[in-house]
Enzyme design. Structure first.
Site, PDB file in Angstrom:
ATOM      1  N   ARG A 154      -9.039  -7.707   3.355  1.00  0.00           N
ATOM      2  CA  ARG A 154      -7.922  -6.862   3.808  1.00  0.00           C
ATOM      3  C   ARG A 154      -7.779  -6.865   5.322  1.00  0.00           C
ATOM      4  O   ARG A 154      -6.832  -6.290   5.857  1.00  0.00           O
ATOM      5  CB  ARG A 154      -8.141  -5.416   3.354  1.00  0.00           C
ATOM      6  CG  ARG A 154      -7.912  -5.205   1.881  1.00  0.00           C
ATOM      7  CD  ARG A 154      -8.134  -3.728   1.545  1.00  0.00           C
ATOM      8  NE  ARG A 154      -7.835  -3.486   0.164  1.00  0.00           N
ATOM      9  CZ  ARG A 154      -6.838  -2.702  -0.283  1.00  0.00           C
ATOM     10  NH1 ARG A 154      -6.076  -2.049   0.556  1.00  0.00           N
ATOM     11  NH2 ARG A 154      -6.614  -2.554  -1.565  1.00  0.00           N
TER      12      ARG A 154
ATOM     13  N   TYR B 285      -4.441  -7.689   7.203  1.00  0.00           N
ATOM     14  CA  TYR B 285      -3.392  -6.664   7.260  1.00  0.00           C
ATOM     15  C   TYR B 285      -3.825  -5.501   8.151  1.00  0.00           C
ATOM     16  O   TYR B 285      -3.109  -5.096   9.067  1.00  0.00           O
ATOM     17  CB  TYR B 285      -3.095  -6.163   5.843  1.00  0.00           C
ATOM     18  CG  TYR B 285      -1.934  -5.197   5.743  1.00  0.00           C
ATOM     19  CD1 TYR B 285      -0.652  -5.581   6.121  1.00  0.00           C
ATOM     20  CD2 TYR B 285      -2.127  -3.908   5.233  1.00  0.00           C
ATOM     21  CE1 TYR B 285       0.410  -4.687   6.009  1.00  0.00           C
ATOM     22  CE2 TYR B 285      -1.060  -3.027   5.106  1.00  0.00           C
ATOM     23  CZ  TYR B 285       0.211  -3.419   5.499  1.00  0.00           C
ATOM     24  OH  TYR B 285       1.257  -2.543   5.379  1.00  0.00           O
TER      25      TYR B 285
ATOM     26  N   LYS C 227      -2.163  -4.530  11.851  1.00  0.00           N
ATOM     27  CA  LYS C 227      -1.475  -3.253  12.091  1.00  0.00           C
ATOM     28  C   LYS C 227      -2.181  -2.452  13.181  1.00  0.00           C
ATOM     29  O   LYS C 227      -1.540  -1.733  13.948  1.00  0.00           O
ATOM     30  CB  LYS C 227      -1.385  -2.453  10.793  1.00  0.00           C
ATOM     31  CG  LYS C 227      -0.417  -3.055   9.767  1.00  0.00           C
ATOM     32  CD  LYS C 227       1.031  -3.005  10.240  1.00  0.00           C
ATOM     33  CE  LYS C 227       2.004  -3.415   9.161  1.00  0.00           C
ATOM     34  NZ  LYS C 227       3.402  -3.420   9.625  1.00  0.00           N
TER      35      LYS C 227
ATOM     36  N   PHE D 283       1.481  -1.329 -13.337  1.00  0.00           N
ATOM     37  CA  PHE D 283       1.299  -0.462 -14.499  1.00  0.00           C
ATOM     38  C   PHE D 283       2.625  -0.288 -15.265  1.00  0.00           C
ATOM     39  O   PHE D 283       2.638  -0.232 -16.484  1.00  0.00           O
ATOM     40  CB  PHE D 283       0.754   0.912 -14.089  1.00  0.00           C
ATOM     41  CG  PHE D 283      -0.721   0.926 -13.720  1.00  0.00           C
ATOM     42  CD1 PHE D 283      -1.472  -0.242 -13.685  1.00  0.00           C
ATOM     43  CD2 PHE D 283      -1.356   2.131 -13.424  1.00  0.00           C
ATOM     44  CE1 PHE D 283      -2.829  -0.218 -13.341  1.00  0.00           C
ATOM     45  CE2 PHE D 283      -2.713   2.164 -13.092  1.00  0.00           C
ATOM     46  CZ  PHE D 283      -3.454   0.992 -13.040  1.00  0.00           C
TER      47      PHE D 283
ATOM     48  N   TYR E 194      -8.583  -1.530 -11.846  1.00  0.00           N
ATOM     49  CA  TYR E 194      -9.640  -2.189 -11.081  1.00  0.00           C
ATOM     50  C   TYR E 194     -10.767  -1.184 -10.864  1.00  0.00           C
ATOM     51  O   TYR E 194     -10.528  -0.061 -10.412  1.00  0.00           O
ATOM     52  CB  TYR E 194      -9.111  -2.693  -9.733  1.00  0.00           C
ATOM     53  CG  TYR E 194      -7.919  -3.638  -9.843  1.00  0.00           C
ATOM     54  CD1 TYR E 194      -7.680  -4.369 -11.017  1.00  0.00           C
ATOM     55  CD2 TYR E 194      -7.046  -3.816  -8.774  1.00  0.00           C
ATOM     56  CE1 TYR E 194      -6.593  -5.224 -11.118  1.00  0.00           C
ATOM     57  CE2 TYR E 194      -5.961  -4.681  -8.865  1.00  0.00           C
ATOM     58  CZ  TYR E 194      -5.734  -5.376 -10.044  1.00  0.00           C
ATOM     59  OH  TYR E 194      -4.661  -6.212 -10.138  1.00  0.00           O
ATOM     60  N   GLY E 195     -11.994  -1.603 -11.164  1.00  0.00           N
ATOM     61  CA  GLY E 195     -13.136  -0.687 -11.085  1.00  0.00           C
ATOM     62  C   GLY E 195     -13.048   0.313 -12.224  1.00  0.00           C
ATOM     63  O   GLY E 195     -12.492   0.009 -13.297  1.00  0.00           O
TER      64      GLY E 195
HETATM   65  N1  UDP Z   1      -5.061  -1.117  -8.816  1.00  0.00           N
HETATM   66  C1  UDP Z   1      -5.452  -1.160 -10.130  1.00  0.00           C
HETATM   67  N2  UDP Z   1      -4.801  -1.992 -10.988  1.00  0.00           N
HETATM   68  C2  UDP Z   1      -3.751  -2.768 -10.601  1.00  0.00           C
HETATM   69  C3  UDP Z   1      -3.345  -2.734  -9.237  1.00  0.00           C
HETATM   70  C4  UDP Z   1      -4.028  -1.900  -8.373  1.00  0.00           C
HETATM   71  O1  UDP Z   1      -6.396  -0.456 -10.543  1.00  0.00           O
HETATM   72  O2  UDP Z   1      -3.213  -3.504 -11.453  1.00  0.00           O
HETATM   73  C5  UDP Z   1      -5.750  -0.198  -7.895  1.00  0.00           C
HETATM   74  C6  UDP Z   1      -6.277  -0.848  -6.627  1.00  0.00           C
HETATM   75  O3  UDP Z   1      -7.568  -1.362  -6.814  1.00  0.00           O
HETATM   76  C7  UDP Z   1      -6.251   0.316  -5.660  1.00  0.00           C
HETATM   77  C8  UDP Z   1      -5.067   1.168  -6.130  1.00  0.00           C
HETATM   78  O4  UDP Z   1      -4.798   0.753  -7.464  1.00  0.00           O
HETATM   79  O5  UDP Z   1      -7.423   1.067  -5.761  1.00  0.00           O
HETATM   80  C9  UDP Z   1      -3.811   0.998  -5.292  1.00  0.00           C
HETATM   81  O6  UDP Z   1      -3.567  -0.367  -5.150  1.00  0.00           O
HETATM   82  P1  UDP Z   1      -2.280  -0.942  -4.451  1.00  0.00           P
HETATM   83  O7  UDP Z   1      -2.394  -2.432  -4.515  1.00  0.00           O
HETATM   84  O8  UDP Z   1      -1.075  -0.332  -5.040  1.00  0.00           O
HETATM   85  O9  UDP Z   1      -2.334  -0.439  -2.960  1.00  0.00           O
HETATM   86  P2  UDP Z   1      -3.475  -0.091  -1.878  1.00  0.00           P
HETATM   87  O10 UDP Z   1      -3.392   1.383  -1.775  1.00  0.00           O
HETATM   88  O11 UDP Z   1      -4.824  -0.526  -2.380  1.00  0.00           O
HETATM   89  O12 UDP Z   1      -3.043  -0.818  -0.673  1.00  0.00           O
END
Ligand code: UDP
Length: 316
Positions: free
Chosen positions: A145, A148, A152, A194, A207-208
């Site tokens: 990450r 990005y 910024k 989602f 994720y997780g």
């Molecule tokens: N996430 C998830 N499943 C997905 C996409 C994202 O569990 O299909 C989780 C991701 O690991 C993070 C959160 O959702 O913890 C928000 O992810 P996003 O990519 O929307 O933005 P971030 O806040 O991480 O920049």
């Protein structure tokens, strides 16, 4: 009186295109710059015949040449979804550094107000919760990450340097997880992912364990906050976001309920450096801009789902 002129970089993107809409509505002339690598012409299609709107296909990491008067430079160009900036790390670093430098140079030449779209990612995986603007963050510069987050952080630093050295009237908005219609269904962020999965009865990919939290702000609230900041007199960074916090598992359950989906939940690996918690402290925005979000998560999700439903045929 002649209309004020605003240049919006990234004006064909998700947030940028709504900002163009708002400015046109408020009687500005708008010049939209975008190289369409993550933005979409379709987002500004309804503006293309408006005599106060001009679209220029341009990569703002290269010199920006705009003839005539400019009153505001609003720098929104950048990939912003983790999936996008993982694919485009060099473009992301360039638009945050060279692109911000060019946009500031334009503001300096035209004696215009400059507004930088920054991000909650400047706080990294935060050790302070919720995050106030005074917190300096916890960022891994060499992680995935980093492209990005550091671009910024650099963008904020050069913005403040132009303010201090060249006396440019600059603003910095730190945007926290904004969502709504016009997001790309496949942009990889959690809400479009989602919604796509729920509407197609495909597994919801958490994720997780889904214990990580985010605070989601509907686009209309965000744009109102950005517009107020642009007209304000503050030069310090301002957080904009919704202070209602949800775990990702909670978000998945809400979406399953309101879509009536039969999808099952599938747990997968947590990406590197994924922030464990995120919620803006919006005390400053409330005080300086008299702003706070009005749209609750379920209402915003409903509006977003309706919009995606109309377009899903294209993706199925
Ligand atoms: N996430 C998830 N499943 C997905 C996409 C994202 O569990 O299909 C989780 C991701 O690991 C993070 C959160 O959702 O913890 C928000 O992810 P996003 O990519 O929307 O933005 P971030 O806040 O991480 O920049």
């Amino acid at each position: 009186m002649p209309k004020k002129v605003a240049v919006v970089t990234g004006g064909a993107g998700f947030v940028g295109s709504y900002l163009c809409d708002k400015l046109i509505k408020k009687d500005f002339k708008v010049i939209c710059l975008d190289n369409i690598i993550t933005g979409k012409k379709e987002n500004i299609g309804h503006l293309l015949n408006n005599k106060d709107f001009t679209f220029i296909k341009h990569n703002v990491s290269k010199y920006i040449n705009i003839p005539g008067r400019v009153d505001y430079v609003l720098h929104f160009a950048s990939p912003a979804s983790p999936i996008d900036y993982l694919k485009l790390p060099i473009q992301t670093l360039k638009v945050g550094s060279l692109g911000t430098h060019n946009a500031l140079g334009l503001a300096k030449k035209k004696n215009a107000v400059f507004l930088l779209a920054s991000t909650s990612e400047v706080y990294g995986d935060p050790l302070v919760h919720p995050q106030p603007e005074e917190y300096w963050g916890n960022v891994n510069p060499v992680g995935l990450r980093g492209c990005y987050d550091e671009s910024k952080r650099f963008a904020e630093a050069i913005t403040m340097a132009y303010h201090r050295i060249h006396n440019i009237d600059t603003k910095i908005v730190r945007i926290f997880n904004v969502y709504g219609p016009r997001m790309r269904i496949n942009d990889g962020r959690v809400i479009p992912n989602f919604i796509y999965q729920a509407l197609n009865n495909k597994p919801i990919t958490i994720y997780g364990k889904g214990k990580q939290s985010r605070s989601f702000c509907y686009i209309a609230d965000m744009i109102e906050g950005i517009y107020r900041l642009m007209l304000s007199s503050t030069n310090n960074p301002v957080n904009l976001g919704n202070s209602n916090e949800f775990t990702i598992l909670e978000l998945a359950k809400i979406l399953l309920r309101i879509t009536g989906s039969k999808s099952r939940i599938k747990f997968t690996d947590l990406p590197q450096d994924d922030p464990k918690q995120r919620r803006p402290d919006i005390t400053r925005a409330k005080k300086l801009l008299k702003w706070q979000p009005k749209i609750e998560l379920e209402e915003g999700l409903f509006l977003t789902i309706e919009w995606f439903k109309d377009r899903l045929a294209l993706f199925c």
